[in-house]
Design a protein around this motif. Sequence first.
Motif, short mmCIF file in Angstrom:
data_model
loop_
_atom_site.label_atom_id
_atom_site.label_comp_id
_atom_site.label_asym_id
_atom_site.label_seq_id
_atom_site.Cartn_x
_atom_site.Cartn_y
_atom_site.Cartn_z
N LYS A 156 0.81 -1.22 0.00
CA LYS A 156 0.00 0.00 0.00
C LYS A 156 0.85 1.27 0.00
N GLY A 157 2.14 1.11 -0.29
CA GLY A 157 2.98 2.28 -0.48
C GLY A 157 3.84 2.70 0.70
N VAL A 158 3.78 1.96 1.80
CA VAL A 158 4.65 2.29 2.93
C VAL A 158 6.08 1.97 2.53
N PRO A 159 6.99 2.94 2.63
CA PRO A 159 8.38 2.67 2.21
C PRO A 159 9.09 1.71 3.16
N GLU A 160 9.97 0.87 2.60
CA GLU A 160 10.75 -0.04 3.43
C GLU A 160 11.79 0.76 4.21
N PRO A 161 11.88 0.53 5.51
CA PRO A 161 12.79 1.34 6.33
C PRO A 161 14.25 0.91 6.21
N ASP A 162 15.12 1.89 6.43
CA ASP A 162 16.54 1.58 6.56
C ASP A 162 16.83 1.00 7.94
N TYR A 163 16.06 1.47 8.93
CA TYR A 163 16.25 1.03 10.30
C TYR A 163 14.90 0.83 10.96
N LEU A 164 14.82 -0.17 11.84
CA LEU A 164 13.63 -0.44 12.63
C LEU A 164 14.00 -0.40 14.10
N LEU A 165 13.21 0.31 14.90
CA LEU A 165 13.50 0.50 16.32
C LEU A 165 12.27 0.17 17.15
N GLY A 166 12.51 -0.43 18.32
CA GLY A 166 11.42 -0.70 19.25
C GLY A 166 11.95 -0.83 20.67
N MET A 167 11.04 -0.69 21.64
CA MET A 167 11.41 -0.82 23.06
C MET A 167 10.37 -1.68 23.77
N HIS A 168 10.81 -2.37 24.82
CA HIS A 168 9.90 -3.21 25.61
C HIS A 168 10.13 -2.96 27.09
N THR A 169 9.06 -2.98 27.84
CA THR A 169 9.16 -2.85 29.29
C THR A 169 9.89 -4.05 29.89
N ALA A 170 10.62 -3.81 30.96
CA ALA A 170 11.27 -4.87 31.72
C ALA A 170 11.24 -4.48 33.19
N PRO A 171 11.13 -5.43 34.11
CA PRO A 171 11.04 -5.09 35.54
C PRO A 171 12.36 -4.67 36.15
#
Length: 441
Positions: free
Chosen positions: A186-201
């Motif tokens: 649907k036209g979303v460009p492919e990223p050069d970088y992907l980033l994410g974060m997750h909670t941890a105790p």
Amino acid sequence: MKKNRIAFAALLLTTLGLQAQSSLDFKKITVLSNADGDRLVTIFKDIHANPELGFMEVRTAAIVAKELKSLGFTVMTGIGKTGVVATLKNGDGPIVMYRADMDCNAVKETTGLPYASAKMMVNPDGIEVPVAHLCGHDAHTTWMLGIAKNMVAMKNQWKGTLIMIGQPAEEPGGGAAAMEAEMYKKGVPEPDYLLGMHTAPLEVGYYLNAAGPRMAGADQFDVTFHGIGGHGSSPNLAVDPIVMAANAILQYQTIISRNNEPQAPAVITVGAVQAGIDNNVIPASATLKLNTRFFNYTVRDSILKRIERVNLGIAIANNLPKELYPTLTMKGRVSPLTNDKMMVDKIDVALEKLVGPGKNIQGFPAVMGSEDFQHLVINNKKTVYDYFLVGIASAADSAKARKEGKMFPYSNHNGDFKVDLTAIPFGVTLGTTALLEMFQK
């Protein structure tokens, strides 16, 4: 010669000065995040009190879409059923994608918080279950909204295309794949970088970012044992699928203890047993809901083959015809998560400048927990990503745990899991810094 050395020194100082001027404005990032804290905490509490299961995140997705659209992002909804894709173009530069998952757990919350979830939902199996955010996806979503606002406020400090992803169904493991299969078409460009974060105790103020394998791959599937139903008083006239299922549960564990290479991490978990209704009726079938974890695909394939052999052996031992042999239904699969070293190193430098040394907890091995985050780019030409953990436990809870000899005060997917509210602006500062760093040359 002396003049040349002086000229070189002057050039070096000028260059260093320019580098200092072009570095990230950590003070502004912190000020913006803290100033937005009250608004973000309100959003967090609302999402926390109104959790939604995978592929059912209609309300949450609407909040994400509304907030990002108000910031000037171009927003697409209904991607991968309930996913949100928001794009902000800001000149020429890298394409960086940031992902937050939105779904909750089918677990009853026991925190006693004033905004605790008391919600019930009907799950995909048609069973009404308690639901709660006990893995921090409410924080993930809130972080993304705060980060997006910061990125707009700091547009003069980066150039490129920013893509924000509100992802459904991380818990069952199919949300990222569902979005990946649809959004690029649907036209979303492919990223050069992907980033994410997750909670941890971990305690608030700390984080864990490391390169290499960090999370295991996983399969989720159901095994159904088909028997012959009958009266509980006449088991000899039936073939009891509950007994077959119970036998299988015990035999599955020997796959890990006696068949798997001891130095190749793997886990088999039977998370649910579903069979029968009445006390005095032997049902016609019993279903086991399994989850396996692995880092090595050879190990994974071996586990599945041995599970199927156990199932077949039990069927043969019970003299079942082939049409009643056990069936295995694959429901979800994710690959191991392996952080890119270049990206991790680049982000770590910026995060240390933001919060100071000693806050990145090192030495923790990869965990058997799994993620589908990487499936957003797994089939792309570029698969460069970094997924790091952010501390969300209060100082008081952390201190109490240490005093009791515990590593953490609580664990994900447990009814007592909670996110300290100070972790909301803290996570936003980390995410903003990491994103801005990936836009720097």
